[in-house]
Motif scaffolding. Structure first.
Motif, mmCIF file in Angstrom:
data_model
loop_
_atom_site.group_PDB
_atom_site.id
_atom_site.type_symbol
_atom_site.label_atom_id
_atom_site.label_comp_id
_atom_site.label_asym_id
_atom_site.label_seq_id
_atom_site.Cartn_x
_atom_site.Cartn_y
_atom_site.Cartn_z
ATOM 1 N N ILE A 47 -5.139 27.398 -20.746
ATOM 2 C CA ILE A 47 -5.597 26.301 -19.755
ATOM 3 C C ILE A 47 -7.091 26.710 -19.360
ATOM 4 N N TYR A 48 -8.290 25.931 -19.648
ATOM 5 C CA TYR A 48 -9.639 26.317 -19.163
ATOM 6 C C TYR A 48 -9.950 26.089 -17.843
ATOM 7 N N ILE A 49 -10.074 26.644 -16.926
ATOM 8 C CA ILE A 49 -10.519 25.955 -15.663
ATOM 9 C C ILE A 49 -12.073 26.338 -15.540
ATOM 10 N N TYR A 50 -12.563 24.987 -14.960
ATOM 11 C CA TYR A 50 -14.132 25.151 -14.698
ATOM 12 C C TYR A 50 -14.379 24.444 -13.502
ATOM 13 N N ILE A 97 -9.722 41.965 -16.282
ATOM 14 C CA ILE A 97 -9.241 40.563 -16.349
ATOM 15 C C ILE A 97 -10.085 40.087 -17.532
ATOM 16 N N LEU A 98 -9.397 39.297 -18.600
ATOM 17 C CA LEU A 98 -10.169 38.766 -19.721
ATOM 18 C C LEU A 98 -10.234 37.129 -19.234
ATOM 19 N N GLY A 99 -11.262 36.596 -20.140
ATOM 20 C CA GLY A 99 -11.502 35.069 -20.196
ATOM 21 C C GLY A 99 -11.890 34.588 -18.799
ATOM 22 N N HIS A 100 -12.866 35.430 -18.163
ATOM 23 C CA HIS A 100 -13.714 35.281 -16.766
ATOM 24 C C HIS A 100 -15.151 35.029 -17.279
ATOM 25 N N GLU A 101 -15.798 33.915 -16.764
ATOM 26 C CA GLU A 101 -17.199 33.852 -16.615
ATOM 27 C C GLU A 101 -17.677 33.305 -15.677
ATOM 28 N N SER A 102 -18.782 33.900 -14.941
ATOM 29 C CA SER A 102 -19.615 33.142 -13.928
ATOM 30 C C SER A 102 -21.122 33.258 -14.388
ATOM 31 N N GLN A 112 -2.536 34.528 -9.055
ATOM 32 C CA GLN A 112 -2.821 33.229 -8.170
ATOM 33 C C GLN A 112 -4.480 32.818 -8.102
ATOM 34 N N GLY A 113 -5.217 33.583 -8.854
ATOM 35 C CA GLY A 113 -6.599 33.069 -9.149
ATOM 36 C C GLY A 113 -7.760 34.317 -9.062
ATOM 37 N N VAL A 114 -8.974 33.710 -9.190
ATOM 38 C CA VAL A 114 -10.338 34.547 -9.306
ATOM 39 C C VAL A 114 -11.258 34.219 -8.442
ATOM 40 N N ALA A 115 -12.176 34.731 -8.302
ATOM 41 C CA ALA A 115 -13.588 34.628 -7.341
ATOM 42 C C ALA A 115 -14.695 35.276 -8.161
ATOM 43 N N ALA A 116 -15.812 34.628 -7.683
ATOM 44 C CA ALA A 116 -17.108 35.291 -8.315
ATOM 45 C C ALA A 116 -17.970 35.274 -7.250
ATOM 46 N N LYS A 117 -19.049 36.023 -7.216
ATOM 47 C CA LYS A 117 -20.160 35.917 -6.315
ATOM 48 C C LYS A 117 -21.569 35.420 -6.897
ATOM 49 N N TYR A 118 -22.398 35.100 -5.975
ATOM 50 C CA TYR A 118 -23.854 34.443 -6.331
ATOM 51 C C TYR A 118 -24.591 34.754 -5.433
ATOM 52 N N ASP A 119 -25.872 35.588 -6.026
ATOM 53 C CA ASP A 119 -26.946 35.930 -5.213
ATOM 54 C C ASP A 119 -27.766 34.826 -4.976
ATOM 55 N N GLN A 154 -28.036 26.740 -8.725
ATOM 56 C CA GLN A 154 -26.839 26.028 -9.214
ATOM 57 C C GLN A 154 -25.989 27.100 -10.309
ATOM 58 N N GLY A 155 -24.573 27.026 -10.316
ATOM 59 C CA GLY A 155 -23.923 28.141 -10.728
ATOM 60 C C GLY A 155 -22.375 27.555 -11.081
ATOM 61 N N ASP A 156 -21.686 28.449 -11.798
ATOM 62 C CA ASP A 156 -20.303 28.061 -12.065
ATOM 63 C C ASP A 156 -19.542 29.141 -12.439
ATOM 64 N N ILE A 157 -18.177 28.739 -12.458
ATOM 65 C CA ILE A 157 -17.022 29.779 -12.764
ATOM 66 C C ILE A 157 -15.895 29.315 -13.599
ATOM 67 N N THR A 158 -15.716 29.910 -14.506
ATOM 68 C CA THR A 158 -14.696 29.617 -15.647
ATOM 69 C C THR A 158 -13.560 30.759 -15.578
ATOM 70 N N GLN A 159 -12.343 30.312 -15.996
ATOM 71 C CA GLN A 159 -11.091 31.229 -15.858
ATOM 72 C C GLN A 159 -10.132 30.667 -16.831
ATOM 73 N N TYR A 160 -9.726 31.353 -18.021
ATOM 74 C CA TYR A 160 -8.562 31.043 -19.049
ATOM 75 C C TYR A 160 -7.427 31.538 -18.219
#
Length: 265
Positions: A122-125, A161-166, A190-197, A206-212
C-alpha cells in the motif's frame, strides 16, 4: 493627464505580463502539463484521480502509480484550513481551526504491485500547499499514522526504514526542492513523519510525504491520519504515538491540522 493615464496603463500591463510569467513558472512544479495525453487518460479514467487534484502530485508520483498498476483505496479530496497562528489578533492560538484560507492538505492511498511475495503493498501519499506567506517560517512536520491493529509492516534494511520519501519545495523566482528518504520520526508499526524547512522569503511553499506499507491480510479497512504541525515559536515540532497511530504532537508553539482518510483494500 494623458501622460499620467499612459503611465498607469503601462504599469498595469507590465504587472499583468509579469504575473502571467510568474504563474507559468509556478505551474512548472506541478505535473498537469508534463503528462502525455495517454498518461493523463490513465490517471483520470483508470486510476481515478480528478483533474483538479493533479496539481497536488508530482509527475514522478503519477508515473509511479501508472507503472505499478495503482488501485485507489480511498475517496478523499483536498481540504483548505486556516491556521490560527496566522491570525493571532482574532483569538488565542488553538490546535485546530477549520476554515478556508491558509493551507491545503491532501492525502490518498493506493494498492500497487508488490515486491514481497504473499504481501500486499500500500502506497500512502500526503501533501501540503501553503496559500499564503506564513508569519512564522521555522521547521514544520507532517506525519502519517495508522493503528497498530492494522498489522501493517515496513520494509527495513541495515537498520533503516525503506519505502519513504518526502519533498520540500520553496519558490523564490524558481522552485528549489529538497528530498529525503529518511523519516524524521517513525514507529515501526504505527507510522512515519517528515520535517520541512519553511523559507521565510519564498512566495510559495509545498511538499509531500510518501510511505509504502505491507500487509499479509487479503482485505481490510482502516483510518489513516495525515497531520501537519506548524511551528510558530522557537523550538521543534514533537511527535508522539497514539492508539490511532504516530502523529505530530499538539503543544504550545505547535499548531496541528488533521486530515483523516479511510482506506479499504
Amino acid at each position: 493627464m494623458k501622460k499620467t493615464f499612459s503611465l498607469i496603463l503601462v504599469l498595469t500591463l507590465l504587472l499583468v505580463f509579469s504575473q502571467s510569467s510568474f504563474a507559468t513558472d509556478v505551474d512548472s512544479v506541478n505535473s498537469k502539463n508534463e503528462l502525455t495525453q495517454e498518461e493523463r487518460s490513465i490517471i483520470l479514467n483508470k486510476i481515478g484521480i480528478k483533474e483538479d487534484e493533479l496539481k497536488y502530485y508530482t509527475t514522478k508520483v503519477l508515473r509511479y502509480l501508472i507503472e505499478n498498476d495503482a488501485v485507489k483505496l480511498s475517496a478523499s479530496e483536498p481540504h483548505d484550513y486556516s491556521l490560527q497562528s496566522q491570525h493571532p489578533e482574532d483569538n488565542s492560538i488553538g490546535t485546530m481551526d477549520l476554515t478556508t484560507s491558509d493551507i491545503t492538505l491532501y492525502a490518498n492511498a493506493y494498492e500497487v504491485n508488490s515486491d514481497v511475495p504473499g504481501s500486499k503493498k500500500i502506497y500512502i501519499y500526503g501533501s501540503y500547499n501553503w496559500k499564503v506567506e506564513p508569519l512564522f517560517a521555522l521547521t514544520d512536520k507532517m506525519s502519517i499514522g495508522y493503528p497498530v491493529t492494522n498489522e501493517w509492516y515496513l520494509k527495513t534494511a541495515a537498520g533503516t526504514i525503506l519505502g519513504h520519501e518526502s519533498n520540500n519545495c520553496n519558490y523564490r523566482g524558481q522552485w528549489t526542492c529538497t528530498s529525503s528518504n529518511v523519516p524524521s520520526d517513525h514507529d515501526i508499526g504505527q507510522g512515519v513523519a517528515a520535517k520541512y524547512d519553511i523559507w521565510a522569503n519564498s512566495n510559495f511553499k509545498q511538499g509531500d510525504i510518501t510511505q509504502y506499507v505491507y500487509t499479509t491480510k487479503k482485505s481490510g479497512k482502516s483510518n489513516i491520519i495525515l497531520r501537519y504541525g506548524h511551528r510558530y515559536l522557537t523550538g521543534s515540532v514533537g511527535v508522539s504515538v497514539y492508539p490511532s497511530g504516530l502523529a505530530v504532537t499538539p503543544a504550545t508553539g505547535t499548531e496541528t491540522l488533521d486530515y483523516p482518510i479511510t482506506v479499504s483494500w
